[in-house]
Design a protein around this motif. Structure first.
Motif, mmCIF file in Angstrom:
data_model
loop_
_atom_site.group_PDB
_atom_site.id
_atom_site.type_symbol
_atom_site.label_atom_id
_atom_site.label_comp_id
_atom_site.label_asym_id
_atom_site.label_seq_id
_atom_site.Cartn_x
_atom_site.Cartn_y
_atom_site.Cartn_z
ATOM 1 N N PRO A 93 62.097 28.522 -42.229
ATOM 2 C CA PRO A 93 62.377 29.820 -41.616
ATOM 3 C C PRO A 93 63.612 30.436 -42.279
ATOM 4 O O PRO A 93 64.228 29.806 -43.133
ATOM 5 N N CYS A 94 63.978 31.647 -41.902
ATOM 6 C CA CYS A 94 65.209 32.247 -42.417
ATOM 7 C C CYS A 94 65.810 33.156 -41.352
ATOM 8 O O CYS A 94 65.244 34.194 -41.016
ATOM 9 N N GLY A 95 66.968 32.745 -40.830
ATOM 10 C CA GLY A 95 67.631 33.522 -39.792
ATOM 11 C C GLY A 95 68.352 34.744 -40.332
ATOM 12 O O GLY A 95 68.655 35.665 -39.570
ATOM 13 N N ASN A 96 68.655 34.740 -41.634
ATOM 14 C CA ASN A 96 69.305 35.934 -42.187
ATOM 15 C C ASN A 96 68.310 37.082 -42.301
ATOM 16 O O ASN A 96 68.588 38.194 -41.845
ATOM 17 N N LEU A 97 67.137 36.820 -42.900
ATOM 18 C CA LEU A 97 66.163 37.913 -42.978
ATOM 19 C C LEU A 97 65.707 38.331 -41.580
ATOM 20 O O LEU A 97 65.367 39.496 -41.346
ATOM 21 N N PHE A 269 73.743 22.820 -50.264
ATOM 22 C CA PHE A 269 72.707 22.958 -51.300
ATOM 23 C C PHE A 269 71.423 23.412 -50.593
ATOM 24 O O PHE A 269 70.993 22.768 -49.643
ATOM 25 N N ILE A 270 70.803 24.539 -51.069
ATOM 26 C CA ILE A 270 69.676 25.130 -50.319
ATOM 27 C C ILE A 270 68.304 25.038 -51.002
ATOM 28 O O ILE A 270 67.500 25.970 -50.795
ATOM 29 N N PRO A 271 67.839 24.017 -51.626
ATOM 30 C CA PRO A 271 68.537 22.760 -51.829
ATOM 31 C C PRO A 271 69.035 22.580 -53.261
ATOM 32 O O PRO A 271 69.666 21.556 -53.541
ATOM 33 N N GLY A 279 73.324 29.389 -44.404
ATOM 34 C CA GLY A 279 72.228 30.063 -43.711
ATOM 35 C C GLY A 279 72.469 30.090 -42.204
ATOM 36 O O GLY A 279 73.246 29.290 -41.670
ATOM 37 N N VAL A 280 71.775 30.990 -41.527
ATOM 38 C CA VAL A 280 71.951 31.146 -40.077
ATOM 39 C C VAL A 280 71.521 29.885 -39.335
ATOM 40 O O VAL A 280 72.300 29.262 -38.600
ATOM 41 N N LEU A 281 70.254 29.512 -39.533
ATOM 42 C CA LEU A 281 69.745 28.349 -38.815
ATOM 43 C C LEU A 281 70.368 27.075 -39.368
ATOM 44 O O LEU A 281 70.569 26.102 -38.630
HETATM 45 O O1 NQM Z 1 69.324 29.031 -42.477
HETATM 46 C C1 NQM Z 1 69.357 30.179 -46.911
HETATM 47 C C2 NQM Z 1 69.886 32.322 -45.939
HETATM 48 C C3 NQM Z 1 69.191 31.011 -45.900
HETATM 49 C C4 NQM Z 1 68.339 30.679 -44.774
HETATM 50 C C5 NQM Z 1 68.699 28.922 -47.057
HETATM 51 C C6 NQM Z 1 68.845 31.123 -43.465
HETATM 52 C C7 NQM Z 1 68.867 30.181 -42.333
HETATM 53 O O2 NQM Z 1 71.105 32.347 -46.052
HETATM 54 O O3 NQM Z 1 68.468 30.617 -41.262
HETATM 55 O O4 NQM Z 1 69.237 32.241 -43.239
HETATM 56 O O5 NQM Z 1 69.221 27.936 -46.559
HETATM 57 O O6 NQM Z 1 67.648 28.888 -47.689
HETATM 58 O O7 NQM Z 1 69.224 33.361 -45.902
#
Ligand code: NQM
Length: 365
Positions: A93-97, A269-271, A279-281
């Motif tokens: 998932p992606c909490g930023n988008l 590392f993402i990864p 990231g958000v989550l």
């Molecule tokens: O962890 C990066 C981002 C993200 C994912 C990633 C995110 C999240 O910064 O919810 O937002 O870890 O791939 O967009």
């Protein structure tokens, strides 16, 4: 000949991506993915023939539709479009988008705006997690203007508060997918945790690091990357994610004691690339690990006057500042449960128009 498809480009939090209505894209996933690879310009390290920004954080797609689920306004499918491989993945998932989904859904007429602010209930189709995003809508119109600042984004913008209710185990089936607060993988003590994002926590000192290195320094350390990837592959299996060699989860977060008054310091590392922030989550999972008794963060994280239950604001330190998560934990004889995780993001519509997809996409040529 090219095909024009309606598309918006939005910044969501510290990421950027293409936003589509599901009804505007091909319904067949393989065809859709070819169209998205062409839209972003992948595979190509520069993404020169598409809209991608040559980094995983700017090679993202949100697909939005009205939801059939009870108590949900819209469904949001997140797709990570690889920069250098012909790969489109729904494995994370992606909490930023997600921060852009509320405004986008209102702008596109999927959700009616209320006076002042509008709460949009968003279901992430990747894992079923539900979040409520509060979007500022003075005069029943989305505004992007405001005083909210988030680290990693210049300037200030309208606040979007995001409230996640129960997201423990949404990707791996359990908050602690291995059943343990601490495991040994690849000879290293780790905590494998999924409170919205599968994350492996590792102590910087165990890797011979300070934990305060720059993303560039960490990315250029080939031996470190090889070691982390070996642990990640092992962790993927242990976390019920199967073979993660081609997946973007779990994320690998290197932790150290906070240096700037926060709760914990992180490098993630993402990864394969290192996040300039977090990231958000990912931050929610780290904050949870930092409060979890017996985790590898136990003794490193500063829990302040937190007593093991109740509300606690966690300032997660990252390479470009802080990410603040408001956590609510319940802990009793039945164990450790996260009741709520809330945070602040901003988003902005950058472009609204049509994207052009070459004809070769449809033939598969
Ligand atoms: O962890 C990066 C981002 C993200 C994912 C990633 C995110 C999240 O910064 O919810 O937002 O870890 O791939 O967009």
């Amino acid at each position: 000949m090219q095909t024009a498809i309606a598309c918006s480009i939005m910044r969501g939090g510290t990421s950027k991506g293409l936003y589509f209505l599901a009804s505007d894209l091909p319904s067949e996933p393989a065809v859709r993915d070819r169209a998205l690879l062409a839209a972003l310009g992948s595979p190509d390290l520069r993404q020169i023939d598409g809209m991608g920004g040559a980094h995983p954080l700017t090679s993202k797609v949100a697909i939005v539709s009205v939801s059939d689920h009870a108590d949900v306004d819209v469904d949001y499918l997140f797709l990570q479009v690889s920069v250098d491989r012909p790969d489109v993945s729904d494995s994370q998932p992606c909490g930023n988008l997600l921060a852009g989904v509320g405004p986008y859904a209102i702008e596109k007429g999927l959700v009616a705006a209320s006076e002042g602010f509008t709460d949009v209930r968003i279901r992430t189709a990747n894992n079923g997690a539900v979040a409520v995003a509060r979007v500022q809508t003075p005069d029943k119109r989305v505004t992007y203007v405001g005083d909210a600042q988030i680290d990693g984004v210049p300037g200030s913008h309208a606040p979007i508060t995001i409230d996640y209710l129960d997201i423990a185990g949404t990707n791996c089936g359990a908050l602690l997918p291995t059943g343990n607060a601490r495991d040994v993988l690849g000879g290293l003590q780790v905590t494998c945790i999924d409170n919205g994002m599968p994350v492996v926590l590792l102590r910087a000192a165990d890797l011979g690091l300070t934990g305060y290195e720059t993303p560039i320094d960490l990315e250029s350390d080939g031996a470190l990357r090889t070691r982390l990837e070996a642990v990640r592959i092992e962790a993927g299996r242990a976390m019920n994610l199967g073979d993660v060699a081609g997946k973007t989860v779990p994320k690998m977060t290197i932790i150290a004691a906070p240096r700037h008054g926060g709760a914990i310091s992180t490098r993630t590392f993402i990864p394969h690339r290192v996040h300039e922030a977090i990231g958000v989550l990912g931050a929610i999972s780290v904050a949870t690990g930092a409060l979890l008794p017996g985790s590898v963060a136990d003794g490193i994280a500063d829990q302040g006057d937190y007593s093991g239950s109740g509300a606690r604001t966690m300032d997660i330190e990252h390479p470009s500042g802080f990410f603040t998560v408001d956590m609510e934990i319940e802990q009793d004889a039945n164990g450790f449960r996260v009741k709520r995780s809330a945070l602040l993001r901003t988003a902005r519509m950058l472009m609204d128009g049509r994207i052009f997809i070459p004809a070769s996409v449809w033939s598969g040529a």
